[in-house]
Write an enzyme that holds these catalytic residues in place. Structure first.
Site, PDB file in Angstrom:
ATOM      1  N   TYR A 231       0.847  -1.191   0.000  1.00  0.00           N
ATOM      2  CA  TYR A 231       0.000   0.000   0.000  1.00  0.00           C
ATOM      3  C   TYR A 231       0.885   1.243   0.000  1.00  0.00           C
ATOM      4  O   TYR A 231       1.623   1.501   0.959  1.00  0.00           O
ATOM      5  CB  TYR A 231      -0.931   0.020   1.212  1.00  0.00           C
ATOM      6  CG  TYR A 231      -2.000  -1.051   1.226  1.00  0.00           C
ATOM      7  CD1 TYR A 231      -2.335  -1.766   0.088  1.00  0.00           C
ATOM      8  CD2 TYR A 231      -2.687  -1.340   2.394  1.00  0.00           C
ATOM      9  CE1 TYR A 231      -3.312  -2.748   0.110  1.00  0.00           C
ATOM     10  CE2 TYR A 231      -3.673  -2.320   2.422  1.00  0.00           C
ATOM     11  CZ  TYR A 231      -3.980  -3.021   1.281  1.00  0.00           C
ATOM     12  OH  TYR A 231      -4.957  -3.988   1.312  1.00  0.00           O
TER      13      TYR A 231
ATOM     14  N   LEU B 255     -17.768  -1.161   0.284  1.00  0.00           N
ATOM     15  CA  LEU B 255     -18.365  -0.088  -0.514  1.00  0.00           C
ATOM     16  C   LEU B 255     -18.166  -0.304  -2.012  1.00  0.00           C
ATOM     17  O   LEU B 255     -18.454   0.594  -2.818  1.00  0.00           O
ATOM     18  CB  LEU B 255     -17.789   1.271  -0.110  1.00  0.00           C
ATOM     19  CG  LEU B 255     -18.044   1.709   1.340  1.00  0.00           C
ATOM     20  CD1 LEU B 255     -17.587   3.153   1.549  1.00  0.00           C
ATOM     21  CD2 LEU B 255     -19.509   1.570   1.711  1.00  0.00           C
ATOM     22  N   ALA B 256     -17.688  -1.510  -2.379  1.00  0.00           N
ATOM     23  CA  ALA B 256     -17.584  -1.888  -3.792  1.00  0.00           C
ATOM     24  C   ALA B 256     -16.838  -0.838  -4.601  1.00  0.00           C
ATOM     25  O   ALA B 256     -17.334  -0.314  -5.588  1.00  0.00           O
ATOM     26  CB  ALA B 256     -18.974  -2.142  -4.380  1.00  0.00           C
TER      27      ALA B 256
ATOM     28  N   GLY C 190     -16.242   2.109  -3.884  1.00  0.00           N
ATOM     29  CA  GLY C 190     -16.852   3.423  -3.784  1.00  0.00           C
ATOM     30  C   GLY C 190     -18.227   3.534  -4.394  1.00  0.00           C
ATOM     31  O   GLY C 190     -18.907   4.551  -4.198  1.00  0.00           O
TER      32      GLY C 190
ATOM     33  N   LEU D   5     -20.839   2.137  -3.494  1.00  0.00           N
ATOM     34  CA  LEU D   5     -21.855   2.149  -2.448  1.00  0.00           C
ATOM     35  C   LEU D   5     -21.609   3.274  -1.440  1.00  0.00           C
ATOM     36  O   LEU D   5     -22.154   3.266  -0.348  1.00  0.00           O
ATOM     37  CB  LEU D   5     -21.875   0.790  -1.736  1.00  0.00           C
ATOM     38  CG  LEU D   5     -22.251  -0.389  -2.638  1.00  0.00           C
ATOM     39  CD1 LEU D   5     -22.052  -1.715  -1.913  1.00  0.00           C
ATOM     40  CD2 LEU D   5     -23.690  -0.262  -3.136  1.00  0.00           C
TER      41      LEU D   5
ATOM     42  N   GLY E 207     -22.437   6.379  -2.087  1.00  0.00           N
ATOM     43  CA  GLY E 207     -23.423   7.424  -2.332  1.00  0.00           C
ATOM     44  C   GLY E 207     -22.899   8.528  -3.226  1.00  0.00           C
ATOM     45  O   GLY E 207     -23.644   9.413  -3.638  1.00  0.00           O
TER      46      GLY E 207
END
Length: 349
Positions: free
Chosen positions: A55, A208-209, A211, A213, A215
């Site tokens: 990372y 959140l897949a 991003g 999910l 929103g």
């Protein structure tokens, strides 16, 4: 915050784990802000932090190391090994040579004497699984790691590793870390049942897949491809592509479910994986303090049967709306020689 036992180790971890992939140059380069986010999560009951050597080329581990100074004993610390850490041969993979070297680098960056959970980030078909399990068992005996697991392994390879460990008298993978979300439920077919059958903990990632999910991405709205996750892989977010359009259609239906519960879409998304009986902890990967706050609110949300039934109608169990792991494909699909007989062998007799 709720807590569950990690894969039969006796170690208790929070049901939501702080993932730090977005800490560092790839996501949030502000070290001080990232440290504050880690402290916020710990203060709210999270005791599980997950990172990886690759990372931001080690920067994420360095940030985590800074944040845990004086608080190390509070935290169950997980990191990973596998992906390249520099140019040239023998600087990646699951070999004894590389793992022995890279665990020392992770310990140095993390400013700690031990790692609670050391994970093999992806399979490596160049290395015999016995070789990998052997070196990981040695690291446990040396006290450098407390337990080890795998990440994004197909169910059949999880089973193979289990039986190799049993036959060879080696320690075994205690955890598996699959992608799992409202948009990617493929793990329900075999990976999660396998973990449950073998007594392994499941630490799910990308709730959140990528991003979708969060929103932030909605049907009919422009998508900024220059920031956040979209900047890392613009092709995944192009609304002109049928796959993106399919994800956005499902998102609209899931927003209706969240609205009916009086919660946000991220809260619904983070709560969903935790309802599966095989899942030990759900990894959240915020980039900003606002994202951390939005996802931590889902830690207290418990979904009832009616809500889970409604979700099943929108995304049937075991269904992937998209392929969740863009970082690895099995050689059986990518290597032509493994899926085609030779021309001579295909020829008519």
């Amino acid at each position: 915050m709720r807590y569950r036992v990690l894969g039969g180790t006796g170690i208790e971890v929070s049901v939501h784990c702080l993932g730090t992939m977005m800490f560092g140059a790839v996501g949030n380069p502000d070290h001080d802000e990232c440290v504050r986010m880690i402290h916020t999560a710990l203060d709210q009951g999270v005791n599980f932090v997950d990172t990886a050597d690759m990372y931001s080329a080690g920067e994420s581990e360095e940030i985590v190391g800074k944040a845990l100074l004086g608080r190390r004993d509070e935290v169950v610390l997980a990191t990973k090994v596998h992906f390249p850490m520099g140019e040239g041969p023998n600087r990646s993979g699951n070999s004894r040579r590389w793992i022995v070297k890279e665990v020392e680098e992770s310990l140095r960056r993390l400013r700690t004497d031990w790692i609670d959970l050391y994970q093999v980030h992806r399979p490596d078909h160049r290395t015999d699984i016995e070789e990998t399990l052997s070196v990981l068992s040695d690291l446990v005996r040396q006290g450098k790691i407390r337990a080890f697991g795998c990440s994004s392994f197909p169910a059949e390879e999880v089973v193979e590793a289990y039986h190799v460990a049993e036959r060879r008298g080696l320690m075994r993978f205690r955890t598996e870390q699959p992608p799992y979300s409202l948009l990617a439920r493929g793990a329900e077919r075999s990976v999660l049942p396998t973990c449950r059958r073998l007594g392994m903990g499941a630490l799910t990632w990308s709730p959140l897949a990528w991003g979708f999910l969060s929103g932030k991405y909605r049907k009919g709205q422009d998508i900024d491809l220059t920031t956040g996750r979209a900047a890392l892989a613009p092709a995944r977010f192009d609304p002109a592509l049928p796959l993106t359009a399919a994800k956005l259609d499902v998102v609209e239906r899931l927003v209706e479910v969240a609205d009916g519960l009086g919660c946000t879409l991220p809260e619904l998304a983070v709560a969903f994986p935790a309802a599966h009986p095989a899942v030990t902890s759900v990894i959240i990967g915020p980039r900003t303090p606002a994202q951390l706050d939005a996802t931590l609110k889902g830690a207290s949300l418990v979904l009832d049967d009616a809500t889970l039934d409604r979700i099943d109608e929108i995304v049937p169990p075991g269904t992937d709306v998209y392929h969740p792991d863009g970082a690895w494909q099995p050689p059986a699909l990518t290597d032509v020689a493994l899926r085609r007989r030779t021309a001579d062998d295909r020829a008519a007799v």
